[in-house]
Design an enzyme around this catalytic site. Structure first.
Site, PDB file in Angstrom:
ATOM      1  N   ILE A 218     -25.149  -8.516 -25.593  1.00  0.00           N
ATOM      2  CA  ILE A 218     -23.756  -8.097 -25.441  1.00  0.00           C
ATOM      3  C   ILE A 218     -23.012  -8.384 -26.746  1.00  0.00           C
ATOM      4  O   ILE A 218     -23.201  -9.439 -27.361  1.00  0.00           O
ATOM      5  CB  ILE A 218     -23.085  -8.838 -24.263  1.00  0.00           C
ATOM      6  CG1 ILE A 218     -23.760  -8.413 -22.958  1.00  0.00           C
ATOM      7  CG2 ILE A 218     -21.587  -8.570 -24.216  1.00  0.00           C
ATOM      8  CD1 ILE A 218     -23.315  -9.194 -21.741  1.00  0.00           C
TER       9      ILE A 218
ATOM     10  N   THR B  84     -24.744  -8.848 -31.515  1.00  0.00           N
ATOM     11  CA  THR B  84     -24.815  -9.275 -30.115  1.00  0.00           C
ATOM     12  C   THR B  84     -25.177 -10.736 -29.952  1.00  0.00           C
ATOM     13  O   THR B  84     -25.684 -11.388 -30.873  1.00  0.00           O
ATOM     14  CB  THR B  84     -25.852  -8.423 -29.357  1.00  0.00           C
ATOM     15  OG1 THR B  84     -27.153  -8.690 -29.878  1.00  0.00           O
ATOM     16  CG2 THR B  84     -25.540  -6.945 -29.456  1.00  0.00           C
ATOM     17  N   ASP B  85     -24.947 -11.218 -28.735  1.00  0.00           N
ATOM     18  CA  ASP B  85     -25.396 -12.553 -28.366  1.00  0.00           C
ATOM     19  C   ASP B  85     -26.821 -12.439 -27.815  1.00  0.00           C
ATOM     20  O   ASP B  85     -27.421 -11.362 -27.824  1.00  0.00           O
ATOM     21  CB  ASP B  85     -24.429 -13.202 -27.366  1.00  0.00           C
ATOM     22  CG  ASP B  85     -24.301 -12.437 -26.061  1.00  0.00           C
ATOM     23  OD1 ASP B  85     -25.174 -11.586 -25.754  1.00  0.00           O
ATOM     24  OD2 ASP B  85     -23.326 -12.690 -25.332  1.00  0.00           O
ATOM     25  N   MET B  86     -27.348 -13.524 -27.280  1.00  0.00           N
ATOM     26  CA  MET B  86     -28.732 -13.501 -26.788  1.00  0.00           C
ATOM     27  C   MET B  86     -28.922 -12.572 -25.599  1.00  0.00           C
ATOM     28  O   MET B  86     -30.037 -12.142 -25.323  1.00  0.00           O
ATOM     29  CB  MET B  86     -29.169 -14.927 -26.432  1.00  0.00           C
ATOM     30  CG  MET B  86     -29.154 -15.793 -27.665  1.00  0.00           C
ATOM     31  SD  MET B  86     -30.468 -16.974 -27.929  1.00  0.00           S
ATOM     32  CE  MET B  86     -31.755 -16.631 -26.852  1.00  0.00           C
ATOM     33  N   GLY B  87     -27.844 -12.239 -24.919  1.00  0.00           N
ATOM     34  CA  GLY B  87     -27.928 -11.328 -23.782  1.00  0.00           C
ATOM     35  C   GLY B  87     -27.810  -9.860 -24.177  1.00  0.00           C
ATOM     36  O   GLY B  87     -27.838  -8.981 -23.324  1.00  0.00           O
TER      37      GLY B  87
END
Length: 130
Positions: free
Chosen positions: A17, A12-15
């Site tokens: 997602i 995932t990314d920092m969010g």
């Protein structure tokens, strides 16, 4: 054929997602599982000089997967010939479709890059045993 994938933090990314390129990893794992379930030993195939290569991918990103989701990746044969197969691969979270791809594979000689005939188990899926 169905294959389960759990989304980990590294996906995932920092969010939280799933990063878009990771869907390609998920469908690659599912294809490897599909080939194994057909009884094709990719290690033995490679020792004989043949590997599978992705020739074309048409991908649709429909909704995001998130950290800790359990995804279901399905792989279905759309079309097969002596030298290529086309698959439909879908990533779902429950009933929701998140990602869909059509993937065209060819068999190649890994040393030269020359196209080879598909293994008999794949040709047989369309009834072309020879």
């Amino acid at each position: 054929m169905s294959f389960a994938v759990t989304v980990y933090y590294e996906d995932t990314d920092m969010g939280g997602i799933v990063y878009h390129a990771n869907y390609l990893k998920y469908i690659e794992r599912a294809r490897s599982h599909w080939v194994r379930e057909l009884g094709i030993d990719q290690v033995a195939l490679r020792e004989e000089g043949t590997v599978f290569a992705v020739r074309r991918v048409k991908a649709e990103f429909l909704a995001p997967a998130r950290l800790d989701d359990v995804l279901d990746v399905t792989t279905a044969l759309v079309e097969a010939s002596g030298v290529r197969v086309r698959l439909e691969q879908v990533v779902r979270r429950g009933a929701q479709t998140l990602f869909r791809a059509q993937v065209e594979l060819v068999a190649i000689d890994w040393r030269s890059g020359a196209v080879r005939r598909m293994p008999a188990a794949l040709r047989a899926l369309k009834g072309d045993g020879g």
